[in-house]
Design a protein around this motif. Structure first.
Motif, PDB file in Angstrom:
ATOM      1  N   GLU A 224      28.889  44.116  14.342  1.00  0.00           N
ATOM      2  CA  GLU A 224      29.197  44.925  13.337  1.00  0.00           C
ATOM      3  C   GLU A 224      30.151  45.901  13.875  1.00  0.00           C
ATOM      4  OE1 GLU A 224      31.564  45.273  10.346  1.00  0.00           O
ATOM      5  OE2 GLU A 224      30.915  43.292  10.844  1.00  0.00           O
ATOM      6  N   ALA A 225      29.626  46.938  14.544  1.00  0.00           N
ATOM      7  CA  ALA A 225      30.190  48.411  14.666  1.00  0.00           C
ATOM      8  C   ALA A 225      30.889  48.580  15.818  1.00  0.00           C
ATOM      9  CB  ALA A 225      28.813  49.112  15.623  1.00  0.00           C
ATOM     10  N   MET A 226      31.352  47.108  16.640  1.00  0.00           N
ATOM     11  CA  MET A 226      32.179  46.977  17.679  1.00  0.00           C
ATOM     12  C   MET A 226      33.733  46.428  16.486  1.00  0.00           C
ATOM     13  SD  MET A 226      32.455  44.780  20.738  1.00  0.00           S
ATOM     14  CE  MET A 226      30.864  46.212  21.835  1.00  0.00           C
ATOM     15  N   LEU A 227      33.506  46.045  15.713  1.00  0.00           N
ATOM     16  CA  LEU A 227      34.080  44.945  15.315  1.00  0.00           C
ATOM     17  C   LEU A 227      34.864  46.605  14.111  1.00  0.00           C
ATOM     18  CD1 LEU A 227      33.006  41.867  14.167  1.00  0.00           C
ATOM     19  CD2 LEU A 227      34.902  42.377  15.399  1.00  0.00           C
ATOM     20  N   ALA A 228      33.686  46.628  13.063  1.00  0.00           N
ATOM     21  CA  ALA A 228      34.781  48.136  13.044  1.00  0.00           C
ATOM     22  C   ALA A 228      34.916  48.947  13.676  1.00  0.00           C
ATOM     23  CB  ALA A 228      33.336  49.432  12.083  1.00  0.00           C
ATOM     24  N   ARG A 229      35.160  49.962  14.834  1.00  0.00           N
ATOM     25  CA  ARG A 229      36.135  50.863  15.276  1.00  0.00           C
ATOM     26  C   ARG A 229      37.379  49.797  15.819  1.00  0.00           C
ATOM     27  NH1 ARG A 229      30.548  52.015  16.979  1.00  0.00           N
ATOM     28  NH2 ARG A 229      30.188  54.333  17.393  1.00  0.00           N
ATOM     29  N   HIS A 230      37.725  48.584  16.210  1.00  0.00           N
ATOM     30  CA  HIS A 230      38.370  48.200  16.413  1.00  0.00           C
ATOM     31  C   HIS A 230      39.437  48.270  14.763  1.00  0.00           C
ATOM     32  CE1 HIS A 230      37.008  46.764  19.680  1.00  0.00           C
ATOM     33  NE2 HIS A 230      38.607  46.712  19.954  1.00  0.00           N
ATOM     34  N   ARG A 231      38.644  48.157  14.044  1.00  0.00           N
ATOM     35  CA  ARG A 231      39.649  47.384  12.894  1.00  0.00           C
ATOM     36  C   ARG A 231      39.909  48.817  12.199  1.00  0.00           C
ATOM     37  NH1 ARG A 231      34.878  43.398  10.799  1.00  0.00           N
ATOM     38  NH2 ARG A 231      33.980  45.625  10.074  1.00  0.00           N
TER      39      ARG A 231
ATOM     40  N   CYS B 190      41.344  51.849  14.422  1.00  0.00           N
ATOM     41  CA  CYS B 190      41.912  52.161  14.914  1.00  0.00           C
ATOM     42  C   CYS B 190      43.178  51.690  14.778  1.00  0.00           C
ATOM     43  CB  CYS B 190      41.006  52.489  16.341  1.00  0.00           C
ATOM     44  SG  CYS B 190      42.014  53.089  18.046  1.00  0.00           S
ATOM     45  N   GLU B 191      44.566  52.156  15.014  1.00  0.00           N
ATOM     46  CA  GLU B 191      45.307  51.729  14.901  1.00  0.00           C
ATOM     47  C   GLU B 191      45.682  51.271  16.630  1.00  0.00           C
ATOM     48  OE1 GLU B 191      49.244  53.939  14.898  1.00  0.00           O
ATOM     49  OE2 GLU B 191      47.937  55.462  13.421  1.00  0.00           O
ATOM     50  N   LEU B 192      45.280  51.768  17.132  1.00  0.00           N
ATOM     51  CA  LEU B 192      46.137  51.217  18.935  1.00  0.00           C
ATOM     52  C   LEU B 192      45.050  50.783  19.148  1.00  0.00           C
ATOM     53  CD1 LEU B 192      46.568  54.731  20.085  1.00  0.00           C
ATOM     54  CD2 LEU B 192      48.556  53.535  19.864  1.00  0.00           C
ATOM     55  N   ALA B 193      43.899  49.294  18.469  1.00  0.00           N
ATOM     56  CA  ALA B 193      42.765  49.058  19.244  1.00  0.00           C
ATOM     57  C   ALA B 193      43.908  47.630  18.871  1.00  0.00           C
ATOM     58  CB  ALA B 193      41.993  49.072  18.525  1.00  0.00           C
ATOM     59  N   PRO B 194      43.161  46.250  19.970  1.00  0.00           N
ATOM     60  CA  PRO B 194      43.745  45.439  19.571  1.00  0.00           C
ATOM     61  C   PRO B 194      42.556  44.613  18.992  1.00  0.00           C
ATOM     62  CG  PRO B 194      42.529  45.293  21.533  1.00  0.00           C
ATOM     63  CD  PRO B 194      42.780  46.599  21.180  1.00  0.00           C
TER      64      PRO B 194
ATOM     65  N   ASP C  90      38.248  48.926  24.226  1.00  0.00           N
ATOM     66  CA  ASP C  90      37.288  49.706  24.927  1.00  0.00           C
ATOM     67  C   ASP C  90      36.344  50.153  24.124  1.00  0.00           C
ATOM     68  OD1 ASP C  90      36.532  47.135  27.235  1.00  0.00           O
ATOM     69  OD2 ASP C  90      36.545  48.757  28.863  1.00  0.00           O
ATOM     70  N   LEU C  91      36.364  50.491  23.205  1.00  0.00           N
ATOM     71  CA  LEU C  91      36.393  51.318  21.864  1.00  0.00           C
ATOM     72  C   LEU C  91      35.230  51.348  21.336  1.00  0.00           C
ATOM     73  CD1 LEU C  91      39.885  50.897  19.754  1.00  0.00           C
ATOM     74  CD2 LEU C  91      39.291  53.009  20.565  1.00  0.00           C
ATOM     75  N   ASP C  92      33.531  50.941  22.040  1.00  0.00           N
ATOM     76  CA  ASP C  92      33.050  50.743  21.967  1.00  0.00           C
ATOM     77  C   ASP C  92      32.442  51.969  21.596  1.00  0.00           C
ATOM     78  OD1 ASP C  92      33.686  48.895  22.852  1.00  0.00           O
ATOM     79  OD2 ASP C  92      31.237  48.420  24.285  1.00  0.00           O
ATOM     80  N   THR C  93      33.147  53.537  22.966  1.00  0.00           N
ATOM     81  CA  THR C  93      32.111  55.030  22.237  1.00  0.00           C
ATOM     82  C   THR C  93      33.556  55.812  21.329  1.00  0.00           C
ATOM     83  OG1 THR C  93      33.745  55.186  24.354  1.00  0.00           O
ATOM     84  CG2 THR C  93      31.001  54.820  24.659  1.00  0.00           C
ATOM     85  N   LEU C  94      34.040  54.845  21.073  1.00  0.00           N
ATOM     86  CA  LEU C  94      34.784  55.697  19.210  1.00  0.00           C
ATOM     87  C   LEU C  94      33.878  56.183  18.809  1.00  0.00           C
ATOM     88  CD1 LEU C  94      37.811  56.874  18.264  1.00  0.00           C
ATOM     89  CD2 LEU C  94      37.058  54.082  16.854  1.00  0.00           C
TER      90      LEU C  94
END
Length: 399
Positions: free
Chosen positions: A166-173, A175-179, A307-311
């Motif tokens: 869920e934390a990974m999904l939240a980071r993607h949601r 960030c406008e530059l995330a796929p 690879d936004l796991d570390t955002l």
């Protein structure tokens, strides 16, 4: 008590064959041959080794780890526990994994396809499936080529511990530059291939031509687009804050102790005198492979970050240092293809240094390169990178 980080020699040396043979004997299968495929050693945590094995006339992939497992985890992975005076080792067969329950489904097209179909809302068929990264009990990344009613598409399948999905999904949601990223259950996160061209392609020129000109301001503009709400996420220490840890790892891997320790002292001294930096949203692992541009020949903007796991919260200078460090080591990976990269990296170092302070930036770049030294499995590459790390923090004066 499990064996500590020093277990790597045991699990990669001749006695590893005895461990594997004993584990296989519990199922009445005879070991025929084995070789080490990968080593994942984490200071203060477990050491895990992957093996290509032939046993009972069949090719297998086995993992041996010093991790401590509960009875339930051991049963779920069908892991064999081996204990001796030296400690405890668990052995299991990939794709089972005691901490990644989604891995088995993610590795088989017939079980992954229904999960992708449910997550995307499309009827999906899998054309190809390739493992890219495998770190036992931590994460795996697979690339999958799919066919659906709207055409062919590439996805990246990331398998993590379920509580981290869920934390990974939240980071993607956020960030406008995330796929696009979707939940496929049991710690399986599927990420659509990003729009644009990987920055590595803009730098790699096997034909000998000059790499694309990468404007540092273009990268800083992308960093400015990272979401402010990321500053509320859990803070992870950046590489320079862990330089002592990476120095120990480098020495353990056989790098010259005197040189590594001297480099660590130099980095630590510079950073101790560095000013405070404001906390901003940072990528945490910003380098060319994680940046997608609009064009490989004449890029003008960043299209996507992956690879936004570390955002999360951090210092902007650390993203810049990571970027420069990874560029500086590219020529050791492909001397011909990346021979034009050093001048690009030098310009980026100068531009970021003008904004954040060149001495501090050099120290942070050097720390990042040292972390790559510690993780390299190629002794000659590690030696070259150590020399690069030394030269960055103590540049040769212009004549």
């Amino acid at each position: 008590m499990a064996i500590d980080h020093a277990a790597a020699p045991l699990l990669t040396g001749p006695r590893a064959g005895e461990i594997l043979a004993t584990a296989l004997a519990t199922t009445e299968v005879e070991l025929e041959s084995w070789k080490v495929d990968s080593v994942n050693a984490r200071p203060g945590a477990e050491t895990s080794v992957g093996y290509d094995v032939v046993a009972g006339g069949e090719r297998l992939y086995l993992v041996a780890s010093t991790v401590e497992l509960s009875d339930e985890q051991r049963a779920a992975a069908k892991a064999v526990r081996l204990a001796s005076d030296e400690g405890e080792v668990h052995v299991w067969r990939h794709p089972a994994d005691p901490h990644l329950p989604g891995l088995a489904d993610a590795c088989i097209p017939e079980t992954l396809a229904p999960r992708l179909s449910a997550a995307t809302g499309r009827s999906i068929t899998i054309e190809s499936l390739d493992m890219m990264v495998m770190r036992p009990m931590r994460r795996a990344v697979l690339r999958v080529r799919t066919v659906a009613e709207d055409g062919r598409r590439n996805w990246y399948v990331k398998v993590v511990r379920p509580e981290r999905a869920e934390a990974m999904l939240a980071r993607h949601r956020m960030c406008e530059l995330a796929p696009l990223a979707l939940d496929a259950g049991d710690g399986i996160v599927v990420v659509q291939e990003a729009h644009g061209i990987p920055m590595t392609r803009a730098l790699h020129r096997p034909d000998g031509s000059d790499p694309a000109a990468i404007d540092p301001q273009m990268l800083l503009a992308a960093m400015d687009r990272l979401p402010d709400e990321a500053t509320a996420l859990e803070r992870r220490p950046p590489v320079p804050d862990r330089v002592a840890q990476y120095a120990r790892m480098a020495v353990t891997e056989g790098l010259p102790e005197e040189r590594v320790e001297a480099l660590e002292r130099r980095i630590t001294a510079v950073l101790a005198a560095a000013p405070e930096h404001p906390t901003v949203a940072t990528h945490g692992d910003l380098h060319a492979a994680n940046i997608y541009l609009d064009d490989a020949m004449a890029p003008t903007r960043v299209e996507a970050l992956i690879d936004l796991d570390t955002l999360g919260p951090g210092r902007r200078i650390d993203d810049c240092a990571c970027m420069v460090a990874h560029m500086m080591v590219l020529p050791q990976l492909d001397a011909e293809g990346y021979r034009g990269v050093p001048p690009v990296a030098a310009r980026m170092l100068e531009a970021f240094g003008d904004q954040f302070g060149i001495d501090e930036l050099r120290a942070r770049v050097s720390a990042n390169i040292l972390s790559l030294v510690a993780g390299s499995e190629d002794a000659s590459v590690a030696a070259a990178w150590l020399e690069t790390a030394e030269s960055v923090i103590e540049p040769v004066p212009a004549s």
